[in-house]
Design a protein around this motif. Structure first.
Motif, PDB file in Angstrom:
ATOM      1  N   ALA A 200      83.121  12.876  13.549  1.00  0.00           N
ATOM      2  CA  ALA A 200      83.275  11.520  12.760  1.00  0.00           C
ATOM      3  C   ALA A 200      81.769  10.820  11.865  1.00  0.00           C
ATOM      4  CB  ALA A 200      83.929  10.231  13.698  1.00  0.00           C
ATOM      5  N   PRO A 201      82.300  10.494  10.341  1.00  0.00           N
ATOM      6  CA  PRO A 201      80.649  10.863  10.502  1.00  0.00           C
ATOM      7  C   PRO A 201      79.389   9.807  10.816  1.00  0.00           C
ATOM      8  CG  PRO A 201      82.572  10.915   8.486  1.00  0.00           C
ATOM      9  CD  PRO A 201      83.026  10.927   9.765  1.00  0.00           C
ATOM     10  N   ALA A 202      79.989   8.756  11.188  1.00  0.00           N
ATOM     11  CA  ALA A 202      79.714   7.667  12.380  1.00  0.00           C
ATOM     12  C   ALA A 202      80.300   7.791  13.780  1.00  0.00           C
ATOM     13  CB  ALA A 202      78.982   6.668  11.626  1.00  0.00           C
ATOM     14  N   ALA A 203      80.090   7.509  14.512  1.00  0.00           N
ATOM     15  CA  ALA A 203      80.180   7.496  16.268  1.00  0.00           C
ATOM     16  C   ALA A 203      80.710   5.541  15.628  1.00  0.00           C
ATOM     17  CB  ALA A 203      80.242   8.045  16.898  1.00  0.00           C
ATOM     18  N   SER A 204      79.775   4.929  15.254  1.00  0.00           N
ATOM     19  CA  SER A 204      79.371   3.190  15.258  1.00  0.00           C
ATOM     20  C   SER A 204      79.977   2.583  13.574  1.00  0.00           C
ATOM     21  CB  SER A 204      78.063   3.417  15.213  1.00  0.00           C
ATOM     22  OG  SER A 204      77.688   1.519  15.427  1.00  0.00           O
ATOM     23  N   LEU A 205      80.924   1.378  13.731  1.00  0.00           N
ATOM     24  CA  LEU A 205      81.446   0.924  13.213  1.00  0.00           C
ATOM     25  C   LEU A 205      81.923  -0.343  12.529  1.00  0.00           C
ATOM     26  CD1 LEU A 205      84.736   2.951  12.199  1.00  0.00           C
ATOM     27  CD2 LEU A 205      82.946   3.546  11.143  1.00  0.00           C
ATOM     28  N   ARG A 206      81.687  -0.713  11.351  1.00  0.00           N
ATOM     29  CA  ARG A 206      81.700  -2.203  11.966  1.00  0.00           C
ATOM     30  C   ARG A 206      83.639  -2.867  11.401  1.00  0.00           C
ATOM     31  NH1 ARG A 206      76.724  -5.773   9.734  1.00  0.00           N
ATOM     32  NH2 ARG A 206      75.376  -4.285  11.419  1.00  0.00           N
TER      33      ARG A 206
ATOM     34  N   GLU B  57      86.721  -3.220   9.700  1.00  0.00           N
ATOM     35  CA  GLU B  57      87.258  -2.825   8.062  1.00  0.00           C
ATOM     36  C   GLU B  57      87.095  -1.053   7.660  1.00  0.00           C
ATOM     37  OE1 GLU B  57      87.351  -6.246   5.400  1.00  0.00           O
ATOM     38  OE2 GLU B  57      88.158  -7.556   6.756  1.00  0.00           O
ATOM     39  N   ALA B  58      86.065  -1.339   8.772  1.00  0.00           N
ATOM     40  CA  ALA B  58      85.992   0.432   8.226  1.00  0.00           C
ATOM     41  C   ALA B  58      86.719   1.410   8.350  1.00  0.00           C
ATOM     42  CB  ALA B  58      83.910   0.540   8.777  1.00  0.00           C
ATOM     43  N   THR B  59      86.453   2.216   7.653  1.00  0.00           N
ATOM     44  CA  THR B  59      87.661   3.340   7.716  1.00  0.00           C
ATOM     45  C   THR B  59      86.454   4.193   7.599  1.00  0.00           C
ATOM     46  OG1 THR B  59      87.867   3.298   5.534  1.00  0.00           O
ATOM     47  CG2 THR B  59      89.608   2.291   7.261  1.00  0.00           C
ATOM     48  N   VAL B  60      86.881   5.840   8.970  1.00  0.00           N
ATOM     49  CA  VAL B  60      86.554   6.909   8.387  1.00  0.00           C
ATOM     50  C   VAL B  60      87.508   8.100   8.991  1.00  0.00           C
ATOM     51  CG1 VAL B  60      83.396   6.052   9.404  1.00  0.00           C
ATOM     52  CG2 VAL B  60      85.604   6.570  10.875  1.00  0.00           C
ATOM     53  N   ARG B  61      87.236   8.830   8.207  1.00  0.00           N
ATOM     54  CA  ARG B  61      87.776   9.986   8.005  1.00  0.00           C
ATOM     55  C   ARG B  61      87.379  11.484   9.166  1.00  0.00           C
ATOM     56  NH1 ARG B  61      92.567  11.910   6.186  1.00  0.00           N
ATOM     57  NH2 ARG B  61      92.178  10.968   4.462  1.00  0.00           N
ATOM     58  N   LEU B  62      88.221  11.343  10.847  1.00  0.00           N
ATOM     59  CA  LEU B  62      87.845  11.881  11.919  1.00  0.00           C
ATOM     60  C   LEU B  62      88.562  13.410  11.274  1.00  0.00           C
ATOM     61  CD1 LEU B  62      89.419   9.985  14.500  1.00  0.00           C
ATOM     62  CD2 LEU B  62      86.881   9.566  13.563  1.00  0.00           C
ATOM     63  N   SER B  63      87.759  14.126  11.868  1.00  0.00           N
ATOM     64  CA  SER B  63      88.301  15.751  11.703  1.00  0.00           C
ATOM     65  C   SER B  63      87.909  15.895  13.103  1.00  0.00           C
ATOM     66  CB  SER B  63      87.099  16.452  11.156  1.00  0.00           C
ATOM     67  OG  SER B  63      86.797  15.775   9.854  1.00  0.00           O
TER      68      SER B  63
END
Lengths: 228, 430
Positions: free
Chosen positions: B78-84, B86-92
């Motif tokens: 993932a672009p970042a492993a730590s999120l706040r 409501e944040a969304t990340v695209r997993l690969s």
């Protein structure tokens, strides 16, 4: 026809080359048999690289040095260019020592001085191109053999009538080809009858006969010369 | 050989040597060149042989060991492993195969979150942080799974260090909408979604408007820059508004596509075009033709008239402005028409209320043969007598009615029925 001294390639297989050869064969076997490799590429790619390294090591570190050594003899130079220059210098040195002797024989064997010069140069060229390994005194016999062979072919060509032969004004013009070869190689090149038989590919007895006949004729020539 | 002769011969040879000296150096050069060429040729053959043997062994090994390449493990990133929240990340997901190769897995990956209250993962691999905590997200493909630990952090005091708007550029048709996302990076390494807190603005609202959540509406053709600002940081996205392309024809059909007509019957056909925007329309600039005018003719306006028995293809051809030709066909079957319908017995009949009489309709076609089609029966006054499948039943009210039958618009003779009255003797069946 003219035979070169036997060169044994086994003497070129040094312990180091043997070790490299064994390691290269091991790499080829490993690349062929190993089920997995430690690097992160497809197995077949890694197997190809390992086998390729093995084959190239076998070619570059074992086969090519042996070929160079068989061709050029022991040479301190690893590179081909300097090794060829070393070998050329070695041949030049030996040819220089033998030059006078060979030139006399060439002109005694051939009554046409221009053809004699041309065929001697051709014999030197063929000898330096074909000779393998270290330069030995056998090079002189080999060069004479090449010259006699060229002379034989030249006379066959002259007999075909394609070019009119120049008149031979030599005192040996009265001898047959075999008699002239026998007497020149024996009395001037100091070769034995057996060596002449090897060069001319005639039986020793025939060479002896030719030599005796030539001696008889040259006695007559000597008498005529004495009268003159 | 005598010494005198020997000296003469040597002197003769020496004279020849002086006049024709041999060039040993040139001969030596030529011989050395031959050696050089021979050695180089041998070396070249050795190298080529090494390469050919390598290729042959690789091919042989590939042929002998070929088997199904299996997926051994999956790596999830993932672009970042730590999120706040409501944040969304695209997993690969990347698959590691038994042959040592790696390949990105896109379709067919099943995504799941071990704790959906912390973060949920859509089927597309998009993870959305929901509440503070730690969860694992897994990607499963062909029965093999890979895992990534995702940490959702509560909004803290870490400062916002970067802000970007995604997508950074997009093209939208006039009247269309595009949703932008403002994504912030914090000093603690976490990612946050700032759509609701950021201040959104458009430098050309006449071209593209943006609402407070980053939803852009294309208002006019042109280009506008949308910005999102927060805590002194700004991200931007370029929006290009283009005109809607005119809808183009994607297909042509005839309504009806297949029909059966009676001889002499006429029907209006329609050519219907389907468009790229999903709409349909009747076309008038169509060239109509009949495959066999002896069976059916068609007018320039699309009116089909059945003529002779059999099947015929009706074609419609429409040529668009760019020269594209569209063609559609309809299958028309022409069958015999009804010539006469005769109801018998001819009557008249006298029925008491509740009494019945059975009538029968005889249908004759244009080819003279009888038939057994569906017959429609009718009573002139149903309150006096009803008729159902030829059975006439007297009603409660006295009077006289006429019973008729019709097939394909052809009506029969009328049969008189008197209910509660005397009637003449029934006549013969025609």
């Amino acid at each position: 026809m003219c035979e070169l001294p036997k060169r044994r390639w086994r003497s070129s297989v040094t312990p180091l080359r043997f070790l490299i050869g064994v390691l290269a064969l091991g790499a080829i076997a490993f690349g062929w048999l190993a089920p997995a490799f430690p690097w992160g590429f497809p197995v077949i790619v890694q197997a190809g690289v390992v086998m390729g390294v093995g084959f190239l090591a076998l070619a570059v570190a074992v086969f090519m040095p042996i070929v160079r050594e068989v061709e050029l003899g022991l040479t301190p130079s690893v590179k081909l260019g300097p090794a060829l220059r070393d070998r050329q210098a070695e041949l030049r040195s030996v040819f220089e020592q033998q030059k006078g002797d060979l030139e006399y024989c060439a002109h005694l064997l051939c009554g046409d001085p221009e053809e004699a010069r041309r065929m001697l140069e051709a014999a030197w060229s063929q000898a330096s191109g074909a000779w393998k390994g270290p330069v030995t005194p056998q090079l002189r016999v080999y060069t004479l053999c090449l010259y006699v062979d060229l002379l034989r072919k030249h006379q066959i060509w002259l007999r075909s009538g394609k070019k009119p032969p120049k008149p031979d004004r030599s005192l040996l013009a009265g001898l047959t080809h075999d008699q002239r070869v026998a007497v020149v190689l024996h009395d001037f090149a100091k070769l034995t009858v057996a060596e002449i038989a090897g060069i001319t590919e005639h039986p020793v007895a025939d060479v002896a006969k030719s030599l005796a006949a030539a001696e008889a004729k040259t006695k007559h020539l000597a008498l005529e010369g004495g009268k003159k | 050989m005598k010494t005198e002769l020997r000296e003469v011969l040597l002197a003769e040879a020496a004279a020849h040597i002086r006049t024709h000296p041999a060039d040993m150096e040139r001969a030596l050069e030529a011989g050395t060149d031959r050696v050089r060429n021979r050695v180089l040729r041998t070396w070249l053959v050795a190298i080529v042989a090494a390469l050919v043997l390598t290729a042959a062994l690789v091919a042989a090994r590939a042929f002998l060991t070929q088997g199904p390449v299996t997926l051994e493990s999956i790596g999830v990133t993932a672009p970042a492993a730590s999120l706040r929240p409501e944040a969304t990340v695209r997993l690969s997901a990347e698959g590691m195969y038994s042959d040592g190769s790696r390949r990105a897995l896109v379709d067919g990956v099943a995504w799941a979150s071990e704790d959906p209250s912390v973060a949920e993962v859509a089927g597309t691999g998009e993870a959305t942080a929901l509440s503070a905590g730690v969860t694992g997200v897994t990607a499963t493909f062909d029965g093999v799974s890979g895992r990534l630990a995702l940490t959702v952090t509560a909004p803290g005091t870490a400062p916002l260090t970067a802000l970007r708007v995604t997508p950074d550029q997009s093209t939208v048709e006039l009247g269309g909408k595009v949703q932008l996302t403002a994504e912030g990076s914090y000093g603690d390494g976490s990612l946050g979604k700032l759509n609701q807190t950021a201040v959104w603005a458009s430098d050309r609202p006449a071209v593209a408007r943006v609402d407070g959540d980053g939803l852009v509406t294309a208002a006019a053709i042109g280009t506008a820059t949308i910005t999102a600002s927060e805590a002194g940081l700004q991200g931007a996205s370029s929006i290009t508004v283009t005109a809607k392309p005119p809808a183009r024809i994607t297909g042509l059909s005839i309504d009806p596509a297949e029909i059966t007509l009676k001889q002499g019957q006429a029907l209006q056909f329609r050519a219907v075009a389907g468009y790229s925007d999903g709409s349909t329309a009747n076309l008038t600039d169509v060239e109509w033709s009949s495959g066999d005018p002896k069976r059916a003719t068609i007018s320039a306006a699309g009116l089909v008239t059945a003529q002779g028995l059999g099947q015929v293809l009706i074609s419609a051809v429409h040529v668009t402005d760019d020269g594209t030709q569209w063609r559609a066909e309809s299958k028309v079957s022409v069958e015999h028409a009804v010539r006469t319908v005769v109801v018998g017995p001819a009557g008249p009949f006298v029925l008491q209320p509740g009494g019945t009489v059975q009538l029968k309709a005889t249908v004759t076609y244009t080819d003279g043969r009888p038939g057994d089609p569906v017959v429609t029966w009718a009573s002139s006054r149903a309150i006096i007598a009803t008729v159902n499948d030829g059975l006439v039943r007297g009603g409660a009210v006295q009077g006289t009615v006429t019973i008729t039958a019709s097939v394909d618009g052809v009506s029969s003779n009328g049969v008189t029925v008197n209910v509660g009255q005397n009637a003449p003797t029934p006549g013969p069946l025609e």
